[in-house]
Design an enzyme around this catalytic site. Structure first.
Site, PDB file in Angstrom:
ATOM      1  N   ASN A  13       0.625  -0.965  -0.054  1.00 49.98           N
ATOM      2  CA  ASN A  13       0.389  -0.259  -0.087  1.00 49.98           C
ATOM      3  C   ASN A  13       1.000   1.173  -0.028  1.00 49.98           C
ATOM      4  O   ASN A  13       1.859   1.282   0.456  1.00 49.98           O
ATOM      5  CB  ASN A  13      -0.986   0.121   1.119  1.00 49.98           C
ATOM      6  CG  ASN A  13      -1.546  -1.135   1.273  1.00 49.98           C
ATOM      7  OD1 ASN A  13      -2.338  -1.416   0.363  1.00 49.98           O
ATOM      8  ND2 ASN A  13      -2.454  -1.550   3.028  1.00 49.98           N
ATOM      9  N   ASP A  15       0.628   4.853   2.283  1.00 47.02           N
ATOM     10  CA  ASP A  15       0.279   4.825   3.679  1.00 47.02           C
ATOM     11  C   ASP A  15       0.563   6.276   3.546  1.00 47.02           C
ATOM     12  O   ASP A  15       0.849   7.087   3.285  1.00 47.02           O
ATOM     13  CB  ASP A  15       1.255   4.337   4.827  1.00 47.02           C
ATOM     14  CG  ASP A  15       0.871   3.132   4.960  1.00 47.02           C
ATOM     15  OD1 ASP A  15      -0.631   2.721   4.688  1.00 47.02           O
ATOM     16  OD2 ASP A  15       1.899   2.964   5.437  1.00 47.02           O
ATOM     17  N   GLU A 157      -4.959  -9.120   4.042  1.00 50.75           N
ATOM     18  CA  GLU A 157      -5.304  -8.232   3.012  1.00 50.75           C
ATOM     19  C   GLU A 157      -5.161  -8.441   1.913  1.00 50.75           C
ATOM     20  O   GLU A 157      -5.224  -7.112   1.022  1.00 50.75           O
ATOM     21  CB  GLU A 157      -4.449  -7.085   3.379  1.00 50.75           C
ATOM     22  CG  GLU A 157      -4.515  -6.585   4.662  1.00 50.75           C
ATOM     23  CD  GLU A 157      -4.145  -5.068   4.985  1.00 50.75           C
ATOM     24  OE1 GLU A 157      -4.168  -3.867   5.734  1.00 50.75           O
ATOM     25  OE2 GLU A 157      -2.426  -5.241   4.271  1.00 50.75           O
ATOM     26  N   ASP A 278       4.159   6.191  17.142  1.00 45.79           N
ATOM     27  CA  ASP A 278       2.641   6.022  16.958  1.00 45.79           C
ATOM     28  C   ASP A 278       3.273   4.503  16.140  1.00 45.79           C
ATOM     29  O   ASP A 278       4.513   3.124  16.719  1.00 45.79           O
ATOM     30  CB  ASP A 278       3.718   6.305  15.298  1.00 45.79           C
ATOM     31  CG  ASP A 278       2.616   5.718  14.357  1.00 45.79           C
ATOM     32  OD1 ASP A 278       1.777   5.159  14.123  1.00 45.79           O
ATOM     33  OD2 ASP A 278       3.067   6.158  12.765  1.00 45.79           O
ATOM     34  N   ASP A 284       3.060  -5.764  12.752  1.00 43.07           N
ATOM     35  CA  ASP A 284       4.765  -6.646  11.350  1.00 43.07           C
ATOM     36  C   ASP A 284       5.698  -6.611  11.876  1.00 43.07           C
ATOM     37  O   ASP A 284       6.070  -7.655  11.711  1.00 43.07           O
ATOM     38  CB  ASP A 284       3.867  -5.341  10.520  1.00 43.07           C
ATOM     39  CG  ASP A 284       2.507  -4.824  10.199  1.00 43.07           C
ATOM     40  OD1 ASP A 284       1.832  -6.247  10.310  1.00 43.07           O
ATOM     41  OD2 ASP A 284       2.131  -3.905   9.226  1.00 43.07           O
ATOM     42  N   CYS A 325      10.121   0.122  17.088  1.00 40.11           N
ATOM     43  CA  CYS A 325       9.208   0.741  16.122  1.00 40.11           C
ATOM     44  C   CYS A 325       8.455   2.002  17.187  1.00 40.11           C
ATOM     45  O   CYS A 325       7.678   2.872  15.936  1.00 40.11           O
ATOM     46  CB  CYS A 325       8.172  -0.275  15.914  1.00 40.11           C
ATOM     47  SG  CYS A 325       6.996  -0.131  14.627  1.00 40.11           S
TER      48      CYS A 325
END
Length: 341
Positions: A13, A15, A157, A278, A284, A325
């Site tokens: 994707n 984002d 997805e 975030d 993931d 992350c």
């Protein structure tokens, strides 16, 4: 010994991430903090995580990582963002198909800074659906990249029919590869037991674990509501009724729980985090780092039960990577390399 190998089959994707002090109410216009356009998609995120997890140093990659998916042909975002990020993370892009008359998938992400970086996501499938609607074609691509014995990583997805067909192939005892399935998002219709049966690793967050129990619900007589069950009560259901070899349940800031079909269980607390910025790609990152550890083990040719001796360490490292992350903005760009942690 065969070289460690991971093949990620999933979504790619672009984002569009908006950072806001709070989410607007219905009909309200709110001034946000900033907008970032970046590479994403759960498949691509996990491929980047697998790739970066395999770099023991800047110049040494221990695991071969390939991505299979689809994007829109001549998409400038793919050329400028997705492909460079994947390849810069040690991921081969030869299995990515460019589709004419299709757009690359996209995700609009609202990051609520006032709620500790929690996010809301709107997903437009695009080529992730139209280009991934044939399981046999995807399997042909795995043969083209010479996937033989390794780890296959999948999510939710791409089309459900394709996912089910691939799961039945990779979960067949005759297949030499091991499947890590992350049901994110969980398909509304669920996953038939016939497709889930024999999965090497089922990786879920708490919400997904509750939703996925509907897959085995018909076999159960529960004394209480499924959502009230603890991870250590949920995991054995998948071992018993679907012969899932390893169950991973991530618990956000609390850490992660693991359980193996041979009876080993454990809870690994999360790593320390100074400030959550975030949470977009935290799950993931966890999956990718765990996959890299599993791939190195699988390459030895030993039975999967032998991974019990390493699973606690693998989950600990995945937790540390996920903690790194969430302290950065964005999806792919927030995933750390192994030599950074």
């Amino acid at each position: 010994m065969a070289p460690p190998q991971i093949c990620v089959i999933g979504s790619l994707n672009i984002d569009f991430v908006t950072y806001t002090p709070r989410c607007p109410d219905a009909g309200e216009t709110l001034t946000a903090s900033s907008l970032a356009i970046s590479a994403g998609g759960k498949g691509a995120n996990q491929a980047v995580a697998c790739g970066r997890a395999s770099f023991a140093s800047k110049d040494t990659q221990n695991v071969s990582v390939s991505m299979i998916g689809a994007v829109g042909a001549d998409d400038p975002y793919y050329a400028a963002l997705l492909r460079p990020t994947l390849e810069g993370s040690g991921v081969s892009t030869t299995g990515i198909k460019q589709m004419k008359d299709n757009q690359t998938g996209s995700a609009t992400i609202i990051v609520d800074e006032g709620a500790g970086g929690e996010n809301r996501i709107l997903f437009v499938p695009g080529a992730n659906y139209t280009g991934m609607d044939n399981a046999e074609a995807v399997l042909a691509t795995t043969r083209d990249i010479h996937l033989e014995q390794g780890v296959v990583v999948m999510q939710g997805e791409i089309p459900r029919a394709t996912t089910l067909g691939l799961m039945q192939h990779f979960n067949d005892p005759a297949c030499r590869s091991h499947l890590i399935f992350n049901p994110a998002p969980v398909f509304t219709e669920g996953i038939p037991l016939s497709a889930l049966a024999g999965t090497s690793v089922l990786a879920m967050n708490e919400t997904e674990a509750v939703l996925m129990t509907k897959t085995v619900q018909e076999f159960l007589t529960l004394p209480q509501q499924t959502q009230d069950l603890k991870p250590e009560e949920l995991a054995p259901l998948f071992h018993k009724h679907a012969q899932v070899q390893i169950v991973l349940i991530t618990l956000g800031a609390k850490g992660a729980y693991y359980s193996t079909i041979t009876g080993k269980q454990g809870f690994v607390p999360s790593a320390a985090v100074e400030k959550v910025v975030d949470t977009t790609a935290a799950g993931d990152t966890f999956v990718g780092y765990f996959a890299a550890a599993l791939a190195e083990f699988v390459a030895t040719g030993a039975p999967l039960a032998g991974f019990d001796a390493q699973i606690d360490t693998a989950v600990q490292k995945a937790n540390v990577a996920a903690a790194g992350c969430v302290q950065r903005k964005g999806a792919m760009q927030s995933i750390p390399f192994a030599y950074e942690i």
